[in-house]
Design a protein around this motif. Structure first.
Motif, mmCIF file in Angstrom:
data_model
loop_
_atom_site.group_PDB
_atom_site.id
_atom_site.type_symbol
_atom_site.label_atom_id
_atom_site.label_comp_id
_atom_site.label_asym_id
_atom_site.label_seq_id
_atom_site.Cartn_x
_atom_site.Cartn_y
_atom_site.Cartn_z
ATOM 1 N N ILE A 1 11.036 -25.737 -5.567
ATOM 2 C CA ILE A 1 11.651 -24.401 -5.236
ATOM 3 C C ILE A 1 10.240 -23.641 -4.360
ATOM 4 O O ILE A 1 10.531 -22.832 -2.859
ATOM 5 N N GLY A 2 9.159 -24.792 -3.990
ATOM 6 C CA GLY A 2 7.831 -24.091 -3.637
ATOM 7 C C GLY A 2 8.894 -25.456 -1.833
ATOM 8 O O GLY A 2 8.815 -24.158 -0.872
ATOM 9 N N ILE B 1 11.468 -22.319 0.141
ATOM 10 C CA ILE B 1 10.814 -20.996 -0.148
ATOM 11 C C ILE B 1 10.105 -21.451 1.367
ATOM 12 O O ILE B 1 10.020 -20.453 2.292
ATOM 13 N N TRP B 2 9.521 -21.919 1.560
ATOM 14 C CA TRP B 2 8.692 -22.423 2.426
ATOM 15 C C TRP B 2 8.852 -22.397 3.509
ATOM 16 O O TRP B 2 9.046 -22.722 4.498
ATOM 17 N N LEU C 1 12.100 -19.252 3.764
ATOM 18 C CA LEU C 1 11.401 -17.561 4.587
ATOM 19 C C LEU C 1 9.709 -18.124 5.572
ATOM 20 O O LEU C 1 9.701 -17.312 6.852
#
Length: 320
Positions: A73-74, A77-78, A81
Motif C-alpha cells: 500500500i505504501g 501511494i508513494w 501520488l
C-alpha cells in the motif's frame, strides 16, 4: 523501455530510491539483531516456535504477512501520488498490463514446482509426513490466496520497479540496477531461519532467484512474468510443504521431517542450470531479442525517451 517508464513521473531519480532505501535499512537492522540473537545462543527457529506456541501457526503467518500488505500500500501511494506515476508505468512498458502473462507464469511455475514437490515425496517418502487437516487447511488456503500475492508483489514492486527504475535513471545503465536489485533481493532474506539452518550457501538460491526475476523483468520489459512466478512459488510452498525451521510455517499438506544438510549439488544445479533454462523457454515463447542490450545496455536519457514516446503517440492514435 521498462526502466524508462520512470521518466513519466514528475520527480527526480532519488525519489524512486526512498522506499527501497528505507526498507533496505530496516532489513539491515533486522539482520544485525538476528545475528546478535544467534551469538547470544538464541535460535531464530526457537523464537519463531515460541510465537507459534503462543498464538498459533495461522495467526503468526498473518502477522508476518501484514507488514508486506502495509508495504505494498505504501509503495502504491508513494509511486502514484509522490512520484506521480501510473499503475501501468510502474508495472509494464506495454500499453496496458498484460494479465495473461501474469496468469501464464503463475500456472506454469505453480504446476512445475508442485510437480517437483510431489516427485520429492515419491522418491523419498521417509522425509515427509502427510499433514493434511481440512479444518486447518481451508483457512490457510484463504489467507495464502489473499495475502501471499500481496507479499510477493511488494517485493517485486520494491526491487524490480522502484529500485530498478530509480537506479536505471540515476546511472543511465541497465546492468547496475539489474545486479544491485538482484543481490539486494537475495540479501533481504539473510535473516531467514533457513540461512541459520542451511548455512550461507542457501544465499545462492535467494540471489539467483533475484537474478532470474530481474532478467524476466528486463527481457520482457515488464513485471508481469516476475509477479506470476513469485506468487506461484510462495503459494505452492506455503500450501504443499513446510517444516519446523522455515520462514513460512503453515498447516500444509506435507511436513518435511528430514534433517537439513545444507545446499547440495542438485540445489546449486537447479539455480545455475534450471533458471537459465526457464529464461530460454520464456524467450522462445515471447520471442525476446537483443538479450545483451536489454540486460546490460544503456538507458535512454529523458529527452531521448520522451521524443521517442512522442513519435509513437500519433501512430497509436492513427491505429485507433
Amino acid at each position: 523501455m521498462y526502466i524508462e517508464q520512470g521518466y513519466k513521473g514528475n520527480l527526480g531519480a532519488w525519489n524512486f530510491l526512498i522506499i527501497p532505501g528505507l526498507f533496505s535499512a530496516f532489513m539491515l537492522v533486522n539482520y544485525v539483531m538476528t545475528m546478535s540473537m544467534i551469538e547470544q545462543g538464541v535460535s531464530v527457529e526457537d523464537t519463531m516456535q515460541q510465537l507459534i506456541d503462543q498464538i498459533g501457526k495461522l495467526p503468526t503467518l498473518v502477522l508476518n504477512l501484514s507488514i508486506f500488505v502495509i508495504g505494498i500500500i505504501g509503495i502504491f501511494i508513494w509511486a502514484l501520488l509522490i512520484n506521480q506515476q501510473s499503475f501501468r508505468g510502474i508495472t509494464t512498458s506495454r500499453k496496458k498490463v498484460d494479465w495473461k502473462r501474469v496468469f501464464f507464469m503463475f500456472f506454469f511455475w505453480g504446476i512445475l514446482s508442485a510437480g517437483l514437490i510431489l516427485l520429492s515425496v515419491y522418491l523419498a517418502p521417509e522425509n515427509f509426513e502427510y499433514n493434511l487437516d481440512w479444518s486447518r487447511f481451508l483457512p490457510l488456503l484463504a489467507v495464502v490466496l489473499i495475502m501471499l500475492p500481496l507479499q510477493t508483489s511488494f517485493e517485486e514492486y520494491l526491487f524490480r520497479s522502484q529500485m530498478m527504475q530509480g537506479l536505471g535513471i540515476l546511472t543511465k545503465t541497465r546492468w547496475i540496477p539489474f545486479i544491485v536489485s538482484s543481490v539486494l533481493f537475495g540479501l533481504m532474506h539473510a535473516a531467514n531461519p533457513e540461512v541459520e539452518k542451511l548455512g550461507m550457501g542457501v544465499m545462492v538460491f535467494y540471489i539467483g532467484t533475484g537474478f532470474l526475476l530481474g532478467a524476466m523483468t528486463l527481457l520482457d520489459e515488464g513485471l508481469e512474468l516476475a509477479l506470476g512466478f513469485h506468487a506461484a512459488n510462495n503459494i505452492v510452498a506455503a500450501l504443499m510443504v513446510t517444516s519446523t525451521w522455515t520462514a513460512l510455517q503453515t498447516d500444509s499438506i506435507y511436513l518435511d521431517v528430514s534433517e537439513p544438510t545444507g545446499m547440495g549439488i542438485s540445489d546449486f544445479a537447479s539455480v545455475l542450470i534450471g533458471y537459465p533454462i526457464i529464461l530460454i523457454i520464456l524467450g522462445r515463447i515471447y520471442k525476446w531479442k537483443n538479450w545483451s542490450e536489454k540486460l546490460f545496455g544503456r538507458v535512454l536519457s529523458k529527452e531521448e525517451f520522451l521524443a521517442l514516446d512522442h513519435q509513437e503517440q500519433p501512430l497509436q492514435n492513427q491505429s485507433l
